[in-house]
Design a protein around this motif. Structure first.
Motif, PDB file in Angstrom:
ATOM      1  N   GLU A   1      10.893  -0.281  -9.454  1.00 35.89           N
ATOM      2  CA  GLU A   1      10.649   0.332 -10.768  1.00 35.89           C
ATOM      3  C   GLU A   1       9.612   1.448 -10.657  1.00 35.89           C
ATOM      4  OE1 GLU A   1       8.177  -0.826 -14.813  1.00 35.89           O
ATOM      5  OE2 GLU A   1       8.883  -2.432 -13.490  1.00 35.89           O
ATOM      6  N   ILE A   2       8.509   1.158  -9.943  1.00 36.46           N
ATOM      7  CA  ILE A   2       7.435   2.138  -9.809  1.00 36.46           C
ATOM      8  C   ILE A   2       7.869   3.322  -8.950  1.00 36.46           C
ATOM      9  CG2 ILE A   2       5.128   2.494  -8.811  1.00 36.46           C
ATOM     10  CD1 ILE A   2       4.437  -0.345  -9.747  1.00 36.46           C
ATOM     11  N   ILE A   3       8.547   3.051  -7.828  1.00 33.28           N
ATOM     12  CA  ILE A   3       8.988   4.137  -6.946  1.00 33.28           C
ATOM     13  C   ILE A   3       9.929   5.086  -7.679  1.00 33.28           C
ATOM     14  CG2 ILE A   3      10.335   4.674  -4.878  1.00 33.28           C
ATOM     15  CD1 ILE A   3       7.485   3.632  -4.346  1.00 33.28           C
ATOM     16  N   SER A   4      10.825   4.561  -8.491  1.00 31.36           N
ATOM     17  CA  SER A   4      11.758   5.408  -9.251  1.00 31.36           C
ATOM     18  C   SER A   4      11.001   6.325 -10.210  1.00 31.36           C
ATOM     19  CB  SER A   4      12.748   4.538 -10.028  1.00 31.36           C
ATOM     20  OG  SER A   4      13.577   3.821  -9.153  1.00 31.36           O
ATOM     21  N   LYS A   5       9.986   5.785 -10.871  1.00 35.90           N
ATOM     22  CA  LYS A   5       9.186   6.597 -11.798  1.00 35.90           C
ATOM     23  C   LYS A   5       8.417   7.683 -11.051  1.00 35.90           C
ATOM     24  CE  LYS A   5       8.575   3.100 -15.409  1.00 35.90           C
ATOM     25  NZ  LYS A   5       7.599   2.238 -16.121  1.00 35.90           N
ATOM     26  N   LEU A   6       7.880   7.326  -9.884  1.00 32.72           N
ATOM     27  CA  LEU A   6       7.129   8.310  -9.087  1.00 32.72           C
ATOM     28  C   LEU A   6       8.021   9.471  -8.662  1.00 32.72           C
ATOM     29  CD1 LEU A   6       5.016   5.908  -6.827  1.00 32.72           C
ATOM     30  CD2 LEU A   6       4.191   7.301  -8.730  1.00 32.72           C
ATOM     31  N   LYS A   7       9.226   9.157  -8.222  1.00 32.97           N
ATOM     32  CA  LYS A   7      10.150  10.212  -7.805  1.00 32.97           C
ATOM     33  C   LYS A   7      10.506  11.135  -8.975  1.00 32.97           C
ATOM     34  CE  LYS A   7      13.602   9.470  -5.085  1.00 32.97           C
ATOM     35  NZ  LYS A   7      13.256  10.496  -4.078  1.00 32.97           N
ATOM     36  N   SER A   8      10.676  10.541 -10.155  1.00 34.59           N
ATOM     37  CA  SER A   8      11.007  11.353 -11.325  1.00 34.59           C
ATOM     38  C   SER A   8       9.860  12.258 -11.740  1.00 34.59           C
ATOM     39  CB  SER A   8      11.409  10.444 -12.495  1.00 34.59           C
ATOM     40  OG  SER A   8      10.289   9.730 -12.990  1.00 34.59           O
ATOM     41  N   LEU A   9       8.625  11.912 -11.323  1.00 35.66           N
ATOM     42  CA  LEU A   9       7.454  12.733 -11.635  1.00 35.66           C
ATOM     43  C   LEU A   9       7.130  13.726 -10.530  1.00 35.66           C
ATOM     44  CD1 LEU A   9       5.176   9.936 -13.184  1.00 35.66           C
ATOM     45  CD2 LEU A   9       6.252  11.839 -14.401  1.00 35.66           C
ATOM     46  N   GLY A  10       8.015  13.826  -9.540  1.00 32.75           N
ATOM     47  CA  GLY A  10       7.847  14.830  -8.486  1.00 32.75           C
ATOM     48  C   GLY A  10       7.154  14.354  -7.232  1.00 32.75           C
ATOM     49  N   ALA A  11       6.911  13.066  -7.095  1.00 31.84           N
ATOM     50  CA  ALA A  11       6.258  12.546  -5.880  1.00 31.84           C
ATOM     51  C   ALA A  11       7.183  12.728  -4.682  1.00 31.84           C
ATOM     52  CB  ALA A  11       5.906  11.079  -6.055  1.00 31.84           C
ATOM     53  N   GLU A  12       6.586  13.061  -3.530  1.00 32.89           N
ATOM     54  CA  GLU A  12       7.342  13.273  -2.291  1.00 32.89           C
ATOM     55  C   GLU A  12       6.644  12.558  -1.138  1.00 32.89           C
ATOM     56  OE1 GLU A  12       7.620  17.431  -1.591  1.00 32.89           O
ATOM     57  OE2 GLU A  12       8.833  17.852  -3.385  1.00 32.89           O
ATOM     58  N   GLY A  13       7.378  12.404  -0.032  1.00 28.94           N
ATOM     59  CA  GLY A  13       6.786  11.821   1.175  1.00 28.94           C
ATOM     60  C   GLY A  13       6.162  10.457   0.933  1.00 28.94           C
ATOM     61  N   ILE A  14       6.850   9.619   0.193  1.00 31.13           N
ATOM     62  CA  ILE A  14       6.311   8.306  -0.168  1.00 31.13           C
ATOM     63  C   ILE A  14       6.369   7.360   1.037  1.00 31.13           C
ATOM     64  CG2 ILE A  14       6.545   6.323  -1.715  1.00 31.13           C
ATOM     65  CD1 ILE A  14       7.933   8.217  -3.706  1.00 31.13           C
TER      66      ILE A  14
ATOM     67  N   TYR B   1       0.863  -1.186   0.000  1.00 27.22           N
ATOM     68  CA  TYR B   1       0.000   0.000   0.000  1.00 27.22           C
ATOM     69  C   TYR B   1       0.895   1.230   0.000  1.00 27.22           C
ATOM     70  CZ  TYR B   1      -4.046   2.886   1.117  1.00 27.22           C
ATOM     71  OH  TYR B   1      -5.053   3.820   1.074  1.00 27.22           O
ATOM     72  N   VAL B   2       0.689   2.122  -0.951  1.00 22.27           N
ATOM     73  CA  VAL B   2       1.566   3.279  -1.127  1.00 22.27           C
ATOM     74  C   VAL B   2       0.783   4.569  -0.931  1.00 22.27           C
ATOM     75  CG1 VAL B   2       3.046   4.512  -2.757  1.00 22.27           C
ATOM     76  CG2 VAL B   2       3.055   2.027  -2.721  1.00 22.27           C
ATOM     77  N   LEU B   3       1.327   5.464  -0.107  1.00 23.77           N
ATOM     78  CA  LEU B   3       0.779   6.810   0.075  1.00 23.77           C
ATOM     79  C   LEU B   3       1.870   7.802  -0.320  1.00 23.77           C
ATOM     80  CD1 LEU B   3      -0.020   4.931   2.788  1.00 23.77           C
ATOM     81  CD2 LEU B   3      -1.516   6.887   3.173  1.00 23.77           C
ATOM     82  N   LEU B   4       1.492   8.847  -1.039  1.00 18.74           N
ATOM     83  CA  LEU B   4       2.488   9.836  -1.450  1.00 18.74           C
ATOM     84  C   LEU B   4       1.838  11.180  -1.706  1.00 18.74           C
ATOM     85  CD1 LEU B   4       2.202  10.253  -4.845  1.00 18.74           C
ATOM     86  CD2 LEU B   4       2.918   7.866  -4.720  1.00 18.74           C
ATOM     87  N   ASN B   5       2.650  12.205  -1.709  1.00 23.36           N
ATOM     88  CA  ASN B   5       2.213  13.547  -2.071  1.00 23.36           C
ATOM     89  C   ASN B   5       2.713  13.846  -3.475  1.00 23.36           C
ATOM     90  OD1 ASN B   5       1.107  13.881   0.492  1.00 23.36           O
ATOM     91  ND2 ASN B   5       3.008  14.734   1.309  1.00 23.36           N
ATOM     92  N   ALA B   6       1.846  14.457  -4.278  1.00 27.55           N
ATOM     93  CA  ALA B   6       2.217  14.690  -5.672  1.00 27.55           C
ATOM     94  C   ALA B   6       1.693  16.040  -6.159  1.00 27.55           C
ATOM     95  CB  ALA B   6       1.650  13.583  -6.550  1.00 27.55           C
ATOM     96  N   PRO B   7       2.428  16.680  -7.064  1.00 23.60           N
ATOM     97  CA  PRO B   7       1.942  17.944  -7.649  1.00 23.60           C
ATOM     98  C   PRO B   7       0.739  17.691  -8.555  1.00 23.60           C
ATOM     99  CG  PRO B   7       3.979  17.228  -8.700  1.00 23.60           C
ATOM    100  CD  PRO B   7       3.756  16.316  -7.546  1.00 23.60           C
ATOM    101  N   GLU B   8      -0.273  18.542  -8.466  1.00 25.83           N
ATOM    102  CA  GLU B   8      -1.507  18.345  -9.235  1.00 25.83           C
ATOM    103  C   GLU B   8      -1.252  18.288 -10.740  1.00 25.83           C
ATOM    104  OE1 GLU B   8      -4.211  21.422  -8.132  1.00 25.83           O
ATOM    105  OE2 GLU B   8      -4.936  20.358  -6.344  1.00 25.83           O
ATOM    106  N   ASP B   9      -0.279  19.041 -11.210  1.00 26.12           N
ATOM    107  CA  ASP B   9      -0.054  19.085 -12.653  1.00 26.12           C
ATOM    108  C   ASP B   9       0.621  17.828 -13.201  1.00 26.12           C
ATOM    109  OD1 ASP B   9       2.426  19.484 -11.543  1.00 26.12           O
ATOM    110  OD2 ASP B   9       2.887  21.318 -12.655  1.00 26.12           O
TER     111      ASP B   9
END
Length: 284
Positions: free
Chosen positions: A261-274, A214-222
């Motif tokens: 693989e997924i976490i790396s992609k999320l970070k590259s898209l600006g996800a934080e506080g994962i 189960y993954v929770l993260l903060n992400a920019p709306e854009d």
């Protein structure tokens, strides 16, 4: 009304069966193991048997259902039905020969003596291949038969292959794959079927959660649309606006095999506080 479950009395299948049943909420009343033990807070009782006795026990109604290796179920050929494949205790039934023997194809076994505890499966396999061999039935320590002159080859369960290597044998043919099965008597009453249905529901809830995070993260709306493409949930990710303008909280379920693989992609898209959490049960 109580549903009686036949379970192997020892070994890896016993351990994995009890772990699954425990996670499904089936707890035993008596910590000291006896032949028959009732469970707490659920209408089932455990009957502990040899693995090769379970198919007959279920077919004849001594037990209502059982957890058994597919190898034993097929070998005994009893009149019980498969309710569910459980996906653990995986192995295979294979033919193995001395390590130094030259091997080209299954015709090598023509006229040879093969030691096995699974004569029914082996006989059927050899017949399909058009090979005539002498089947020597033996129980236990089949792998030592060639080295002491009892046979030319063996037909036995293989998991990692370590036992074959230690006995200077090599696997040359795979006859069938095997895993744990949940089997049932064909004449269960409606009341027992209802208990079985509830048990299967619980087992599936446990199995669905296996290898999931189960993954929770903060992400920019854009970047939300791009992040959704990376984070498919059971239906779709949950998205909640944050107090900070332009940001959202995203929650989803991912497969552990693709975690990094997924976490790396999320970070590259600006996800934080994962934050990543294990899942104990999942109800679909």
């Amino acid at each position: 009304m109580t549903l009686r479950i036949a379970v192997q009395s020892k070994g890896r299948l016993f351990e994995e069966s009890m772990e699954l049943l425990g996670e499904a909420g089936i707890k035993l009343n008596n910590k000291k193991r006896t032949l028959l033990i009732p469970a707490k807070d659920f209408p089932v009782e455990m009957l502990f048997l040899r693995d090769d006795d379970i198919p007959q026990a279920v077919a004849t109604g001594v037990a209502d259902i059982g957890i058994v290796g597919e190898n034993e179920y097929v070998e005994k050929d009893e009149d019980a039905c498969i309710v569910k494949r459980l996906g653990f205790s995986k192995c295979r039934l294979s033919l193995a020969i001395p390590k130094d023997e030259k091997y080209d194809n299954v015709k090598w076994f023509e006229g040879k003596k093969i030691a096995t505890s699974y004569p029914h499966i082996l006989g059927k396999y050899l017949k399909e291949k058009g090979v005539n061999s002498e089947i020597h039935i033996i129980s236990g320590s089949v792998e030592i038969s060639p080295s002491i002159g009892l046979s030319d080859a063996i037909f036995d369960i293989v998991s990692s292959g370590g036992t074959l290597v230690s006995n200077r044998l090599k696997e040359v043919e795979i006859a069938m794959q095997s895993e744990a099965l949940l089997i049932a008597n064909k004449e269960l009453s409606d009341d027992k079927k209802a208990i079985l249905d509830e048990l299967i529901f619980r087992i599936e809830a446990v199995q669905t959660a296996t290898d999931k995070k189960y993954v929770l993260l903060n992400a920019p709306e854009d970047r939300i649309d791009e992040i959704i493409d990376v984070l498919p949930g059971m239906r779709s990710p949950t998205i909640t606006p944050l107090a900070t303008k332009g940001w959202c909280s995203v929650q989803s379920v991912i497969d552990d095999k693709r975690f990094w693989e997924i976490i790396s992609k999320l970070k590259s898209l600006g996800a934080e506080g994962i934050i990543v959490l294990p899942i104990e049960k999942m109800i679909l």
